[in-house]
Motif scaffolding. Sequence first.
Motif, PDB file in Angstrom:
ATOM      1  N   ALA A   1       0.439   4.416  -9.481  1.00 29.88           N
ATOM      2  CA  ALA A   1      -0.018   3.477  -8.452  1.00 29.88           C
ATOM      3  C   ALA A   1       0.230   2.044  -8.882  1.00 29.88           C
ATOM      4  CB  ALA A   1      -1.496   3.705  -8.166  1.00 29.88           C
ATOM      5  N   CYS A   2      -0.142   1.729 -10.122  1.00 27.61           N
ATOM      6  CA  CYS A   2       0.033   0.365 -10.637  1.00 27.61           C
ATOM      7  C   CYS A   2       1.501   0.068 -10.929  1.00 27.61           C
ATOM      8  CB  CYS A   2      -0.795   0.172 -11.895  1.00 27.61           C
ATOM      9  SG  CYS A   2      -2.584   0.340 -11.664  1.00 27.61           S
ATOM     10  N   LYS A   3       2.211   1.031 -11.485  1.00 27.00           N
ATOM     11  CA  LYS A   3       3.599   0.814 -11.894  1.00 27.00           C
ATOM     12  C   LYS A   3       4.480   0.439 -10.702  1.00 27.00           C
ATOM     13  CE  LYS A   3       5.506   4.173 -14.295  1.00 27.00           C
ATOM     14  NZ  LYS A   3       5.972   3.938 -15.683  1.00 27.00           N
ATOM     15  N   PHE A   4       4.463   1.246  -9.648  1.00 25.10           N
ATOM     16  CA  PHE A   4       5.343   1.003  -8.518  1.00 25.10           C
ATOM     17  C   PHE A   4       4.807  -0.088  -7.597  1.00 25.10           C
ATOM     18  CE2 PHE A   4       6.973   5.073  -9.904  1.00 25.10           C
ATOM     19  CZ  PHE A   4       8.329   4.974  -9.631  1.00 25.10           C
ATOM     20  N   GLY A   5       3.500  -0.071  -7.345  1.00 27.93           N
ATOM     21  CA  GLY A   5       2.931  -1.091  -6.469  1.00 27.93           C
ATOM     22  C   GLY A   5       3.088  -2.491  -7.026  1.00 27.93           C
ATOM     23  N   PHE A   6       2.743  -2.673  -8.300  1.00 28.51           N
ATOM     24  CA  PHE A   6       2.860  -3.999  -8.907  1.00 28.51           C
ATOM     25  C   PHE A   6       4.319  -4.368  -9.183  1.00 28.51           C
ATOM     26  CE2 PHE A   6      -1.711  -3.550  -9.988  1.00 28.51           C
ATOM     27  CZ  PHE A   6      -2.141  -4.778  -9.519  1.00 28.51           C
ATOM     28  N   TYR A   7       5.184  -3.390  -9.401  1.00 34.44           N
ATOM     29  CA  TYR A   7       6.607  -3.723  -9.581  1.00 34.44           C
ATOM     30  C   TYR A   7       7.158  -4.395  -8.332  1.00 34.44           C
ATOM     31  CZ  TYR A   7      11.665  -3.174  -9.903  1.00 34.44           C
ATOM     32  OH  TYR A   7      13.027  -3.408  -9.892  1.00 34.44           O
ATOM     33  N   GLU A   8       6.870  -3.815  -7.172  1.00 30.49           N
ATOM     34  CA  GLU A   8       7.350  -4.420  -5.929  1.00 30.49           C
ATOM     35  C   GLU A   8       6.744  -5.810  -5.736  1.00 30.49           C
ATOM     36  OE1 GLU A   8       9.703  -3.185  -4.312  1.00 30.49           O
ATOM     37  OE2 GLU A   8       9.690  -1.002  -4.535  1.00 30.49           O
ATOM     38  N   TYR A   9       5.471  -5.949  -6.103  1.00 32.07           N
ATOM     39  CA  TYR A   9       4.814  -7.253  -5.962  1.00 32.07           C
ATOM     40  C   TYR A   9       5.434  -8.282  -6.892  1.00 32.07           C
ATOM     41  CZ  TYR A   9       1.398 -10.967  -6.515  1.00 32.07           C
ATOM     42  OH  TYR A   9       0.799 -12.201  -6.588  1.00 32.07           O
TER      43      TYR A   9
ATOM     44  N   ALA B   1       0.830  -1.204   0.000  1.00 25.11           N
ATOM     45  CA  ALA B   1       0.000   0.000   0.000  1.00 25.11           C
ATOM     46  C   ALA B   1       0.868   1.259   0.000  1.00 25.11           C
ATOM     47  CB  ALA B   1      -0.930   0.002   1.214  1.00 25.11           C
ATOM     48  N   ALA B   2       1.951   1.240   0.786  1.00 24.28           N
ATOM     49  CA  ALA B   2       2.858   2.383   0.836  1.00 24.28           C
ATOM     50  C   ALA B   2       3.523   2.610  -0.512  1.00 24.28           C
ATOM     51  CB  ALA B   2       3.911   2.168   1.925  1.00 24.28           C
ATOM     52  N   CYS B   3       3.936   1.533  -1.174  1.00 25.57           N
ATOM     53  CA  CYS B   3       4.555   1.653  -2.498  1.00 25.57           C
ATOM     54  C   CYS B   3       3.559   2.197  -3.519  1.00 25.57           C
ATOM     55  CB  CYS B   3       5.088   0.300  -2.959  1.00 25.57           C
ATOM     56  SG  CYS B   3       6.463  -0.327  -1.948  1.00 25.57           S
ATOM     57  N   THR B   4       2.297   1.807  -3.388  1.00 25.60           N
ATOM     58  CA  THR B   4       1.266   2.314  -4.285  1.00 25.60           C
ATOM     59  C   THR B   4       1.064   3.816  -4.097  1.00 25.60           C
ATOM     60  OG1 THR B   4       0.121   0.177  -4.307  1.00 25.60           O
ATOM     61  CG2 THR B   4      -1.170   2.113  -4.929  1.00 25.60           C
ATOM     62  N   VAL B   5       0.996   4.259  -2.840  1.00 25.38           N
ATOM     63  CA  VAL B   5       0.840   5.688  -2.572  1.00 25.38           C
ATOM     64  C   VAL B   5       2.068   6.456  -3.048  1.00 25.38           C
ATOM     65  CG1 VAL B   5       0.595   7.436  -0.760  1.00 25.38           C
ATOM     66  CG2 VAL B   5      -0.713   5.303  -0.628  1.00 25.38           C
ATOM     67  N   GLY B   6       3.250   5.891  -2.808  1.00 25.73           N
ATOM     68  CA  GLY B   6       4.467   6.523  -3.298  1.00 25.73           C
ATOM     69  C   GLY B   6       4.469   6.663  -4.809  1.00 25.73           C
ATOM     70  N   GLY B   7       3.941   5.664  -5.513  1.00 28.32           N
ATOM     71  CA  GLY B   7       3.845   5.732  -6.966  1.00 28.32           C
ATOM     72  C   GLY B   7       2.886   6.803  -7.437  1.00 28.32           C
ATOM     73  N   ILE B   8       1.766   6.959  -6.727  1.00 30.41           N
ATOM     74  CA  ILE B   8       0.811   8.017  -7.072  1.00 30.41           C
ATOM     75  C   ILE B   8       1.474   9.384  -6.965  1.00 30.41           C
ATOM     76  CG2 ILE B   8      -1.296   9.192  -6.301  1.00 30.41           C
ATOM     77  CD1 ILE B   8      -2.378   6.450  -5.472  1.00 30.41           C
ATOM     78  N   LEU B   9       2.175   9.602  -5.858  1.00 25.07           N
ATOM     79  CA  LEU B   9       2.830  10.891  -5.641  1.00 25.07           C
ATOM     80  C   LEU B   9       3.930  11.134  -6.669  1.00 25.07           C
ATOM     81  CD1 LEU B   9       3.120  10.833  -1.739  1.00 25.07           C
ATOM     82  CD2 LEU B   9       1.477  12.131  -3.120  1.00 25.07           C
ATOM     83  N   SER B  10       4.749  10.113  -6.907  1.00 24.34           N
ATOM     84  CA  SER B  10       5.916  10.305  -7.771  1.00 24.34           C
ATOM     85  C   SER B  10       5.522  10.557  -9.219  1.00 24.34           C
ATOM     86  CB  SER B  10       6.847   9.088  -7.685  1.00 24.34           C
ATOM     87  OG  SER B  10       6.248   7.941  -8.248  1.00 24.34           O
ATOM     88  N   CYS B  11       4.524   9.843  -9.720  1.00 21.00           N
ATOM     89  CA  CYS B  11       4.139   9.995 -11.133  1.00 21.00           C
ATOM     90  C   CYS B  11       3.126  11.108 -11.341  1.00 21.00           C
ATOM     91  CB  CYS B  11       3.591   8.676 -11.668  1.00 21.00           C
ATOM     92  SG  CYS B  11       4.833   7.378 -11.817  1.00 21.00           S
ATOM     93  N   GLY B  12       2.119  11.187 -10.498  1.00 18.53           N
ATOM     94  CA  GLY B  12       1.091  12.201 -10.674  1.00 18.53           C
ATOM     95  C   GLY B  12       1.626  13.615 -10.565  1.00 18.53           C
ATOM     96  N   LEU B  13       2.415  13.866  -9.537  1.00 17.10           N
ATOM     97  CA  LEU B  13       2.938  15.211  -9.317  1.00 17.10           C
ATOM     98  C   LEU B  13       3.952  15.616 -10.374  1.00 17.10           C
ATOM     99  CD1 LEU B  13       3.367  15.185  -5.424  1.00 17.10           C
ATOM    100  CD2 LEU B  13       1.509  16.206  -6.762  1.00 17.10           C
TER     101      LEU B  13
END
Length: 372
Positions: free
Chosen positions: A142-150, A73-85
């Motif tokens: 969200a998908c890129k970073f969250g699923f990458y870690e998974y 979940a943390a990686c997903t939120v981090g991905g949202i912040l990193s790509c969206g912003l």
Amino acid sequence: MAVPSEQARTSMLPSFLYSSSSSSVVSDIVLNRRNVVTENANVVSPSAPRKTFVVPAPSEPGKIAMYSPAFYAACTVGGILSCGLTHTAVTPLDLVKCNMQINPAKYKSILSGFGILLKEEGARGLFRGWVPTFLGYSAQGACKFGFYEYFKKYYSDIAGPEYATKYKTLIYLAGSASAEFIADVALCPFEAVKVRVQTQPGFARGLSDGLPKFVRQEGVLGLYKGIGPLWGRQIPYTMMKFASFETIVELLYKHAVPIPKDECSKSFQLGISFAAGYIAGVFCAIVSHPADNLVSFLNNAKGATVGEAVQKIGVVGLFTRGLPLRIVMIGTLTGAQWGIYDAFKVFVGLPTTGGVTPQPAAPGLKDLSKLN
């Protein structure tokens, strides 16, 4: 001394892909040594609880455990912040780039492109299409970073410790490709509207009126007309982005930094993340640029095909049109993304991404009785 269960060992299989915290290992050794030593000396009372030693996952004490639901979940939120912003911040660059790709006769260079847009639409016009950009790339991140870690853990579990260490670059490539395949499904509708809004003045003000108008003109399936070229652009881009980043970080800590990663300050580690991300971004831009030209052309021209796009742009144009600006944009973008992503991971108590792969623990490390 109790031996960790098979399930406990399996859950930690991919931990060698991360930099573990030596301080956490030492603290566990100190905390457990007295109990283990007294157990070996038969001093512990039968009613006292027995403790076992397990090398901990590389996360801060009291924070998020690695590979737990909270970790993903943390990686997903981090991905949202990193790509969206970041994508929203470079909207003016993206706007000029798309128009240079679609109408090179009018937008002949970066400077003239900015000048034309400022003259025709004013400073506010430089952020045309920022809403679909923000929402689309937030979903993608969200998908890129969250699923990458998974997927990185999933493929590491399949390979096992020995082969995952030996072929770690293949793990990075497979994990990032799998993650991006899913991420582009989330991104594609927003990308289609964004390109139409940015390259056709008067089409729509943004997402709220642009999405319904797009669907009326081309149908819901029209939103995914560019999914093939988008995969062709984003999957090689993301594979290069993650694999080159992890490799560059490892090389920097191994050859350029005089002290181990665990002894570096968090701010220094984040600086390494940004530098490695920028270098990786340059490679990403070059690899994915032909597909980027195709995506822009197909989403702008109603009913156009890939063959028509190649014929119109030309093979050389596919590789060169708008490339200098895209290198600047993607390099900055990728560096900032890794910086934000790792900063968020540090904030929630997780280690930064990448680093020198630690060697497997020596057999004597778990036998604490030898520390007497």
